[in-house]
Design a protein around this motif. Structure first.
Motif, short mmCIF file in Angstrom:
data_model
loop_
_atom_site.label_atom_id
_atom_site.label_comp_id
_atom_site.label_asym_id
_atom_site.label_seq_id
_atom_site.Cartn_x
_atom_site.Cartn_y
_atom_site.Cartn_z
N LEU A 91 13.08 -35.18 -7.53
CA LEU A 91 12.97 -36.63 -7.33
C LEU A 91 13.10 -36.98 -5.85
CD1 LEU A 91 15.07 -37.94 -10.34
CD2 LEU A 91 12.62 -38.22 -10.01
N GLY A 92 14.02 -36.31 -5.16
CA GLY A 92 14.14 -36.55 -3.72
C GLY A 92 12.89 -36.16 -2.98
N SER A 93 12.27 -35.06 -3.39
CA SER A 93 11.02 -34.62 -2.77
C SER A 93 9.92 -35.65 -3.01
CB SER A 93 10.61 -33.26 -3.34
OG SER A 93 11.57 -32.26 -3.05
N MET A 94 9.86 -36.18 -4.22
CA MET A 94 8.85 -37.20 -4.53
C MET A 94 9.07 -38.47 -3.73
SD MET A 94 8.48 -36.98 -8.65
CE MET A 94 7.37 -35.81 -9.43
N GLU A 95 10.34 -38.85 -3.57
CA GLU A 95 10.64 -40.04 -2.79
C GLU A 95 10.22 -39.86 -1.34
OE1 GLU A 95 14.46 -41.36 -5.58
OE2 GLU A 95 14.79 -40.50 -3.60
N PHE A 96 10.46 -38.67 -0.80
CA PHE A 96 9.98 -38.38 0.56
C PHE A 96 8.47 -38.49 0.62
CE2 PHE A 96 7.86 -35.14 3.10
CZ PHE A 96 8.18 -35.56 4.38
N ALA A 97 7.79 -37.87 -0.36
CA ALA A 97 6.33 -37.82 -0.36
C ALA A 97 5.73 -39.22 -0.40
CB ALA A 97 5.84 -36.99 -1.54
N CYS A 98 6.32 -40.10 -1.20
CA CYS A 98 5.73 -41.44 -1.38
C CYS A 98 6.24 -42.44 -0.36
CB CYS A 98 6.03 -41.94 -2.79
SG CYS A 98 5.26 -40.97 -4.11
N LYS A 99 7.55 -42.54 -0.21
CA LYS A 99 8.13 -43.59 0.64
C LYS A 99 7.97 -43.29 2.12
CE LYS A 99 10.42 -47.51 0.78
NZ LYS A 99 9.88 -48.74 0.16
N LEU A 100 8.12 -42.02 2.49
CA LEU A 100 8.09 -41.66 3.91
C LEU A 100 6.76 -41.06 4.35
CD1 LEU A 100 11.67 -40.16 4.32
CD2 LEU A 100 10.90 -42.51 4.69
N ALA A 101 6.11 -40.31 3.47
CA ALA A 101 4.88 -39.63 3.87
C ALA A 101 3.61 -40.30 3.36
CB ALA A 101 4.91 -38.16 3.41
N GLY A 102 3.74 -41.32 2.51
CA GLY A 102 2.60 -42.18 2.22
C GLY A 102 1.66 -41.81 1.10
N THR A 103 2.05 -40.90 0.18
CA THR A 103 1.13 -40.60 -0.91
C THR A 103 1.01 -41.80 -1.85
OG1 THR A 103 2.81 -39.58 -2.34
CG2 THR A 103 1.64 -38.14 -0.82
N LYS A 104 -0.14 -41.90 -2.50
CA LYS A 104 -0.47 -43.10 -3.27
C LYS A 104 -0.40 -42.92 -4.79
CE LYS A 104 -1.40 -45.19 0.57
NZ LYS A 104 -2.68 -45.84 0.86
N VAL A 105 -0.32 -41.68 -5.23
CA VAL A 105 -0.29 -41.44 -6.67
C VAL A 105 0.62 -40.26 -6.97
CG1 VAL A 105 -2.37 -39.97 -6.62
CG2 VAL A 105 -1.71 -41.11 -8.76
N VAL A 106 1.41 -40.38 -8.04
CA VAL A 106 2.27 -39.31 -8.53
C VAL A 106 1.76 -38.91 -9.90
CG1 VAL A 106 4.59 -38.66 -9.28
CG2 VAL A 106 4.30 -40.12 -7.27
N VAL A 107 1.44 -37.63 -10.06
CA VAL A 107 0.94 -37.13 -11.33
C VAL A 107 1.87 -36.06 -11.87
CG1 VAL A 107 -0.96 -35.97 -12.54
CG2 VAL A 107 -1.45 -37.61 -10.71
N VAL A 108 2.34 -36.23 -13.10
CA VAL A 108 3.07 -35.18 -13.80
C VAL A 108 2.04 -34.41 -14.62
CG1 VAL A 108 4.87 -34.62 -15.47
CG2 VAL A 108 5.19 -36.54 -13.87
N LEU A 109 1.81 -33.16 -14.24
CA LEU A 109 0.72 -32.37 -14.82
C LEU A 109 1.27 -31.30 -15.76
CD1 LEU A 109 -2.34 -31.74 -14.84
CD2 LEU A 109 -1.92 -30.21 -12.89
N GLY A 110 1.16 -31.56 -17.06
CA GLY A 110 1.48 -30.54 -18.04
C GLY A 110 0.24 -29.72 -18.37
N HIS A 111 0.38 -28.74 -19.25
CA HIS A 111 -0.79 -27.95 -19.62
C HIS A 111 -0.63 -27.36 -21.01
CE1 HIS A 111 0.99 -23.85 -19.01
NE2 HIS A 111 1.78 -24.51 -18.19
N THR A 112 -1.75 -26.99 -21.59
CA THR A 112 -1.74 -26.38 -22.93
C THR A 112 -1.13 -25.00 -22.87
OG1 THR A 112 -3.99 -25.53 -22.59
CG2 THR A 112 -3.78 -27.69 -23.64
N SER A 113 -0.60 -24.57 -23.99
CA SER A 113 -0.01 -23.23 -24.14
C SER A 113 1.04 -22.93 -23.07
CB SER A 113 -1.11 -22.15 -24.10
OG SER A 113 -2.02 -22.32 -25.16
N CYS A 114 1.86 -23.93 -22.78
CA CYS A 114 2.89 -23.79 -21.74
C CYS A 114 4.01 -22.87 -22.21
CB CYS A 114 3.45 -25.16 -21.38
SG CYS A 114 4.77 -25.12 -20.15
N GLY A 115 4.30 -21.83 -21.42
CA GLY A 115 5.34 -20.87 -21.79
C GLY A 115 6.72 -21.48 -21.84
N ALA A 116 7.01 -22.39 -20.91
CA ALA A 116 8.32 -23.04 -20.90
C ALA A 116 8.50 -23.90 -22.15
CB ALA A 116 8.49 -23.88 -19.64
N VAL A 117 7.43 -24.59 -22.54
CA VAL A 117 7.48 -25.40 -23.76
C VAL A 117 7.63 -24.50 -24.98
CG1 VAL A 117 6.15 -26.94 -25.25
CG2 VAL A 117 6.21 -27.33 -22.78
#
Length: 209
Positions: A91-117
């Motif tokens: 979350l801290g990394s995301m806050e840096f990316a958006c608030k300080l470094a200016g990214t415009k979109v945050v995507v949480v990317l899951g995937h099929t057949s996920c081993g962790a899931v």
């Protein structure tokens, strides 16, 4: 294709940034990547970086954000952890990316057949993986069908993929609840936060928004 600059990043709206990801994934599916001089982009970004997107993905070797969205050096902040979950550091990394470094979109990317899931579906126990899997267990419990215990395992591909989608949605909820910084930026229209699923069988990203 030149690397993003401060000016090109600033000119992008969140919707336009999302369009860049969608267009890139289409190119990936069609095996028609943009011609990039990556070493030139390395040189372009020596004095600064201006990514337009932040992607939280799984560590799965088949789901590299830069590849599946056909992006180059300096285009994407990429956070990766098994099961695409969030914690304080991410979350801290995301806050840096958006608030300080200016990214415009945050995507949480899951995937099929996920081993962790799959591990969460089977309630796997293994060292530090046990704690990580426990963070995905709420998604397992949130998927009510099928009810039969023998069908609620990693052997049921449909169940695994339903849990993966639910896990993405719960991660989005956690981002909004645990990061007032990102929630405020979203509410003010400065960024978009959304989920997506990558299909490992065909390379397609489906956005859940």
């Amino acid at each position: 294709m030149k690397a993003q600059t401060k000016e090109t990043q600033a000119a992008l709206t969140p919707s336009a940034a999302l369009d860049l990801l969608k267009e890139g994934n289409l190119r990936f599916q069609e095996n028609n990547p943009i011609n990039r001089d990556l070493l030139e982009q390395v040189s372009d970004t020596v004095s600064g970086q201006y990514p337009f997107a932040t992607i939280l993905g799984c560590i799965d070797s088949r789901v590299s954000a830069e590849l599946v969205f056909d992006q180059g050096v300096g285009d994407i902040f990429s956070a990766r952890v098994a099961g695409n979950i969030v914690n304080e550091d991410i979350l801290g990394s995301m806050e840096f990316a958006c608030k300080l470094a200016g990214t415009k979109v945050v995507v949480v990317l899951g995937h099929t057949s996920c081993g962790a899931v799959k591990g969460a579906c089977d309630d796997a126990k293994l060292g530090n993986l046990t704690a990580l899997v426990s963070k995905i267990r709420p998604a397992v419990e949130a998927v009510k069908e099928p009810r039969e215990a023998q069908e609620r395992t990693s052997k049921n591909t449909g169940f695994v993929n339903d849990v993966a989608v639910t896990n993405v949605n719960l991660t989005l909820q956690n981002i909004r609840e645990q990061s007032p910084v990102l929630k405020e930026m979203e509410d003010q229209g400065e960024i978009r936060i959304l989920g997506a699923m990558y299909d490992i069988s065909n390379g397609k990203v489906t956005f859940l928004d």
